[in-house]
Design an enzyme around this catalytic site. Structure first.
Site, PDB file in Angstrom:
ATOM      1  N   ASP A  85     -43.767 -16.666 -10.946  1.00  0.00           N
ATOM      2  CA  ASP A  85     -43.275 -16.062 -12.201  1.00  0.00           C
ATOM      3  C   ASP A  85     -43.381 -14.537 -12.099  1.00  0.00           C
ATOM      4  O   ASP A  85     -42.475 -13.807 -12.503  1.00  0.00           O
ATOM      5  CB  ASP A  85     -44.120 -16.520 -13.401  1.00  0.00           C
ATOM      6  CG  ASP A  85     -44.091 -18.026 -13.635  1.00  0.00           C
ATOM      7  OD1 ASP A  85     -43.547 -18.456 -14.655  1.00  0.00           O
ATOM      8  OD2 ASP A  85     -44.634 -18.767 -12.795  1.00  0.00           O
TER       9      ASP A  85
ATOM     10  N   THR B 286     -42.556 -23.687 -15.732  1.00  0.00           N
ATOM     11  CA  THR B 286     -43.701 -23.360 -14.873  1.00  0.00           C
ATOM     12  C   THR B 286     -44.689 -24.521 -14.776  1.00  0.00           C
ATOM     13  O   THR B 286     -45.225 -24.806 -13.702  1.00  0.00           O
ATOM     14  CB  THR B 286     -44.421 -22.098 -15.409  1.00  0.00           C
ATOM     15  OG1 THR B 286     -43.475 -21.041 -15.439  1.00  0.00           O
ATOM     16  CG2 THR B 286     -45.587 -21.713 -14.526  1.00  0.00           C
TER      17      THR B 286
HETATM   18 MG    MG Z   1     -40.901 -18.772 -17.658  1.00  0.00          MG
END
Ligand code: MG
Ligand code: AMP
Ligand code: MG
EC number: 3.1.3.7
Length: 308
Positions: A51, A122
């Protein structure tokens, strides 16, 4: 010499290549084996090294080429020099061969807001549900989502050694959406897709009220919109806060460009101007067809609980 292409089409062409590069980063972090997981607000609200690196790559690459853009990324990162290796300077020339819809031809760089989800899904990424993951770059003008790019880094990852890994879907309102085969769920079948990691009673009450033939619980807002346009699900129902503007901006464009509809659970359009609050507090309701059927079934109790 000044480019003959409009700012919007140049931005979409660059965002395509930048999202592809982010997809490469997302795959590389897994391959290297150290995810560097950090909990943000809760155990189901995670950030990984992928990320962080993908957002640095996307935001820096966009800002170098288009310095007057407003860019809003999901991750809160310290301002630091970004490694040159993370910068993507390319653009996808096929996009530049397409005409810019006339209503967008005079848009200036400073008029555009870009919403970046460097890695959507995620939680699923950390659990190895890799095809749930997407990279989302959404572009808004006058508060409306008008163009978007979705990279799916692990598309085809279980399809055998000859399959091409990963794909990029892109779209502009008034032009269309590309990079996939549009397919619809058979008429009369109600297949609801919803969250697998962020469920609660409101979410399940609302899904049940749709009287679905089947319920798919998968990760990612981008992934769920892909299910709608590829005929795997007929409605994306998420009656809860939690989803943010960077989750919905690019997916909304792709869906709208092929005639679908995405709103909050009350039926209100979402707004994407830079001052807007990030949270989609009143949830998400999205369909490719038959929007009214699903909208009419949202229980009053759910609407009452979700204030826009
Ligand atoms: Mg995200
Ligand atoms: P999901 O369908 O659970 O994958 O959620 C779609 C997007 O909204 C993902 O980016 C999630 O991280 C985000 N999201 C939804 N609910 C929450 C929540 N309760 N906390 C944090 N993020 C959420
Ligand atoms: Mg997300």
């Amino acid at each position: 010499m000044a480019s003959s292409h409009t700012v919007l089409m140049r931005l979409v062409a660059s965002a395509y290549s930048i999202a592809q590069k982010a997809g490469v980063i997302v795959r590389r972090v897994i391959a290297e084996g150290d995810l560097g997981i950090v909990e943000k607000t809760s155990a189901t609200d995670l950030q990984t090294k992928a990320d962080r690196l993908a957002q640095m790559s996307i935001c820096s690459s966009l800002a170098r080429k288009f310095p007057k853009l407003t860019i809003i990324g999901e991750e809160d990162l310290p301002a630091e020099d970004v490694d040159q290796e993370l910068i993507e300077d390319g653009q996808w020339d096929e996009i530049l061969k397409q005409p810019c819809p006339s209503q967008y031809s005079a848009i200036k760089e400073e008029d555009l807001v870009v919403w970046v989800d460097p890695l959507d899904g995620t939680k699923e990424y950390t659990e190895g549900l890799l095809d749930n993951v997407t990279v989302l770059i959404g572009i808004a003008y006058e508060g409306k989502a008008i163009a978007g790019v979705i990279n799916q880094p692990y598309y085809n990852y279980q399809a055998g050694p000859d399959a091409v890994l990963g794909r990029t879907i892109w779209g502009v309102l008034g032009l269309g959406a590309f990079g996939f085969q549009l397919k619809e769920v058979p008429v009369g079948k109600h297949i609801v897709t919803t969250t697998r990691s962020h469920s609660n009673k409101l979410v399940t009450d609302c899904v049940t009220a749709m009287n679905p033939d089947d319920v798919l619980r998968v990760g990612g807002a981008g992934n769920k919109i892909i299910q709608l346009i590829e005929g795997k699900a007929s409605a994306y129902v998420f009656a809860s806060p939690g989803c943010k503007k960077w989750d919905t901006c690019a997916p909304e464009v792709i869906l709208h460009a092929v005639g679908g509809k995405l709103t909050d659970i009350h039926g209100n359009d979402l707004h994407y101007n830079k001052e807007v609050k990030h949270m989609n507090s009143a949830g998400v309701l999205a369909t490719l067809r038959n929007y009214d059927y699903y909208a009419s079934r949202v229980p009053e109790s759910v609407k009452k609980a979700l204030v826009p």
